[in-house]
Design an enzyme around this catalytic site. Structure first.
Site, PDB file in Angstrom:
ATOM      1  N   LYS A 111      63.862 -11.202 -81.226  1.00  0.00           N
ATOM      2  CA  LYS A 111      64.290 -12.468 -81.841  1.00  0.00           C
ATOM      3  C   LYS A 111      63.427 -12.810 -83.051  1.00  0.00           C
ATOM      4  CE  LYS A 111      67.011 -14.319 -78.233  1.00  0.00           C
ATOM      5  NZ  LYS A 111      67.576 -15.398 -77.502  1.00  0.00           N
ATOM      6  N   LYS A 193      73.451  -5.091 -75.820  1.00  0.00           N
ATOM      7  CA  LYS A 193      73.981  -5.882 -74.705  1.00  0.00           C
ATOM      8  C   LYS A 193      74.953  -6.937 -75.229  1.00  0.00           C
ATOM      9  CE  LYS A 193      71.059  -9.895 -74.153  1.00  0.00           C
ATOM     10  NZ  LYS A 193      70.818 -10.997 -73.290  1.00  0.00           N
ATOM     11  N   LYS A 196      75.685 -13.723 -76.876  1.00  0.00           N
ATOM     12  CA  LYS A 196      76.397 -14.772 -77.627  1.00  0.00           C
ATOM     13  C   LYS A 196      75.919 -14.874 -79.072  1.00  0.00           C
ATOM     14  CE  LYS A 196      74.568 -18.060 -74.652  1.00  0.00           C
ATOM     15  NZ  LYS A 196      73.124 -17.890 -74.388  1.00  0.00           N
TER      16      LYS A 196
HETATM   17  N1  AQP Z   1      74.879  -8.660 -71.423  1.00  0.00           N
HETATM   18  C1  AQP Z   1      74.415  -9.108 -70.258  1.00  0.00           C
HETATM   19  N2  AQP Z   1      74.653  -8.399 -69.123  1.00  0.00           N
HETATM   20  C2  AQP Z   1      74.183  -8.845 -67.924  1.00  0.00           C
HETATM   21  N3  AQP Z   1      73.482 -10.003 -67.781  1.00  0.00           N
HETATM   22  C3  AQP Z   1      73.241 -10.737 -68.888  1.00  0.00           C
HETATM   23  N4  AQP Z   1      72.602 -11.910 -69.084  1.00  0.00           N
HETATM   24  C4  AQP Z   1      72.636 -12.217 -70.397  1.00  0.00           C
HETATM   25  N5  AQP Z   1      73.302 -11.269 -71.076  1.00  0.00           N
HETATM   26  C5  AQP Z   1      73.692 -10.330 -70.176  1.00  0.00           C
HETATM   27  C6  AQP Z   1      71.994 -12.711 -68.013  1.00  0.00           C
HETATM   28  O1  AQP Z   1      72.614 -13.992 -68.042  1.00  0.00           O
HETATM   29  C7  AQP Z   1      71.692 -14.965 -67.523  1.00  0.00           C
HETATM   30  C8  AQP Z   1      71.718 -16.211 -68.370  1.00  0.00           C
HETATM   31  O2  AQP Z   1      71.195 -15.884 -69.618  1.00  0.00           O
HETATM   32  P1  AQP Z   1      70.815 -16.911 -70.758  1.00  0.00           P
HETATM   33  O3  AQP Z   1      71.542 -18.156 -70.657  1.00  0.00           O
HETATM   34  O4  AQP Z   1      69.344 -16.956 -70.882  1.00  0.00           O
HETATM   35  O5  AQP Z   1      71.460 -16.191 -71.940  1.00  0.00           O
HETATM   36  P2  AQP Z   1      70.881 -15.076 -72.796  1.00  0.00           P
HETATM   37  O6  AQP Z   1      70.213 -14.013 -71.999  1.00  0.00           O
HETATM   38  O7  AQP Z   1      70.067 -15.691 -73.849  1.00  0.00           O
HETATM   39  O8  AQP Z   1      72.277 -14.582 -73.252  1.00  0.00           O
HETATM   40  P3  AQP Z   1      72.601 -14.045 -74.615  1.00  0.00           P
HETATM   41  O9  AQP Z   1      74.039 -14.118 -74.772  1.00  0.00           O
HETATM   42  O10 AQP Z   1      71.959 -12.730 -74.800  1.00  0.00           O
HETATM   43  O11 AQP Z   1      71.964 -15.117 -75.571  1.00  0.00           O
HETATM   44  P4  AQP Z   1      71.244 -14.837 -76.917  1.00  0.00           P
HETATM   45  O12 AQP Z   1      72.257 -14.134 -77.754  1.00  0.00           O
HETATM   46  O13 AQP Z   1      70.919 -16.216 -77.408  1.00  0.00           O
HETATM   47  O14 AQP Z   1      70.048 -14.015 -76.616  1.00  0.00           O
HETATM   48  C9  AQP Z   1      70.331 -14.272 -67.453  1.00  0.00           C
HETATM   49  O15 AQP Z   1      70.040 -13.951 -66.104  1.00  0.00           O
HETATM   50  C10 AQP Z   1      70.519 -13.003 -68.244  1.00  0.00           C
HETATM   51  O16 AQP Z   1      69.727 -11.949 -67.743  1.00  0.00           O
END
Ligand code: AQP
Length: 336
Positions: A111, A193, A196
């Site tokens: 990030k 992965k 969002k």
């Molecule tokens: N691609 C994924 N496959 C499986 N599990 C995933 N998680 C996130 N992406 C995947 C799991 O979702 C839970 C909630 O995560 P979060 O709200 O912290 O979201 P994040 O990990 O920040 O999701 P993003 O979409 O990847 O956000 P950005 O793009 O902002 O970094 C967690 O348990 C996570 O492991």
């Protein structure tokens, strides 16, 4: 009863990766564990958020928790900023954590690369806040996707170090990372992965996407130059589509391979889109059906229950460090 804790950020929209990697397992585990599911809005503000949108997404995430099947009679749902102990314990753990271990966190490195010189201190400290979330509830198990594994290891290290230096205070949590679905990949780039914040919105299927968007995203999904449809890790794009199909239908890999034996990639993508649309339809109806009164009632109840437990852990940690407040000191003096 053993305890689980997990959370998701109210940023953007919840996607299939979040659901299949994490939320889906929360729903099944809530029957076996005392469960705490948090809406981690303090984590969300580690990147800049529009205030009105963040408030709206916070409410929407509570609706999503309910709609995926988190039962508020079994589980505690609450908003992180409603329980000030999360921020307080973060400070204490900051004084236990080392810069060098936070610098090693791959999520921070990824990030930070995107943000360049505008990297906030909060983003650097994100894993310590996550450790505080988990340790406050004397958590046994943390169901997360694979991307959170390193943060969980840091949480364990901080708890072990604190317990060693100040006396037994925190339970050491274990990660729960599902065997299938722990890392759902982007539909447009199977090396990344599903996320969002992906620059290409077609790589990510949101739980609230309408049927047309879901059809379009799967239609455009990257495949490869082969023709056979098999679970084969050396062909990550097809393996990813099949994993999503497996988790949404509950069919075994053998059944799925048999089903697609004489079919092509276009058919796989079409069937997967149809399955996803059907799967999400009742879920989307449940999201729309929740009322504001219902939500605020259960979030207040969740806040009160979470606070009770969090307070006890925080006060124990403070006392162990010798930083109890005036009232506790007076009590201690009277006993001496
Ligand atoms: N691609 C994924 N496959 C499986 N599990 C995933 N998680 C996130 N992406 C995947 C799991 O979702 C839970 C909630 O995560 P979060 O709200 O912290 O979201 P994040 O990990 O920040 O999701 P993003 O979409 O990847 O956000 P950005 O793009 O902002 O970094 C967690 O348990 C996570 O492991």
């Amino acid at each position: 009863m053993k305890r689980i804790f997990s959370g998701a950020q109210p940023t953007g929209n919840v996607h299939l990766g979040n659901y299949l990697g994490a939320l889906r397992n929360w729903v099944s585990l809530q029957h076996e564990y005392e469960s705490f599911f948090c809406i981690v809005n303090l984590h969300a503000i580690t990147t800049r958020q529009d205030p009105a949108l963040l408030a709206q997404k916070t409410k929407e995430l509570a609706q999503i928790y309910l709609a995926v099947g988190i039962d508020p009679e079994l589980s505690t749902i609450f908003i992180q900023s409603d329980v000030a102990e999360h921020a307080e314990l973060t400070w204490i753990l900051n004084c236990v954590a080392r810069m060098s271990e936070l610098e090693r966190m791959t999520q921070f490195k990824d990030k930070a690369k995107k943000q360049r010189e505008n990297v906030g201190v909060g983003m650097f400290d994100y894993p310590v806040l996550m450790a505080a979330d988990i340790l406050l509830y004397q958590t046994d198990l943390v169901p997360v996707g694979e991307d959170q594994k390193q943060h969980l290891e840091l949480t364990r290290d901080l708890a072990i170090r604190f317990n060693r230096d100040y006396g037994d205070t925190f339970r050491i949590p274990e990660p729960y990372i599902p065997k299938v679905g722990a890392r759902i990949m982007s539909l447009s780039d199977p090396a990344k992965k599903m996320s969002k914040s992906d620059d290409d919105p077609n790589g990510c299927v949101m739980l609230l996407d309408d049927a047309d968007s879901i059809q379009r995203k799967f239609k455009r999904a990257v495949t490869d130059s082969g023709t056979t449809i098999r679970f084969d890790e050396s062909r990550p794009a097809i393996a990813n589509l099949l994993t999503i199909f497996q988790l949404l239908t509950g069919k075994s890999p053998e059944q799925i391979e048999d089903h697609f034996a004489a079919k092509g990639y276009a058919q796989l993508k079409q069937e997967l889109a149809d399955v996803t649309v059907e799967f999400l339809k009742p879920f989307q109806e449940r999201v729309r059906a929740t009322t504001d009164e219902e939500l605020s009632r259960l979030l207040e109840k969740g806040r009160d229950k979470a606070r009770q437990i969090a307070r006890v852990t925080l006060e124990t940690a403070m006392a162990r460090m010798g930083i109890s407040g005036a009232r506790e000191l007076a009590g201690l003096a009277a006993r001496i």
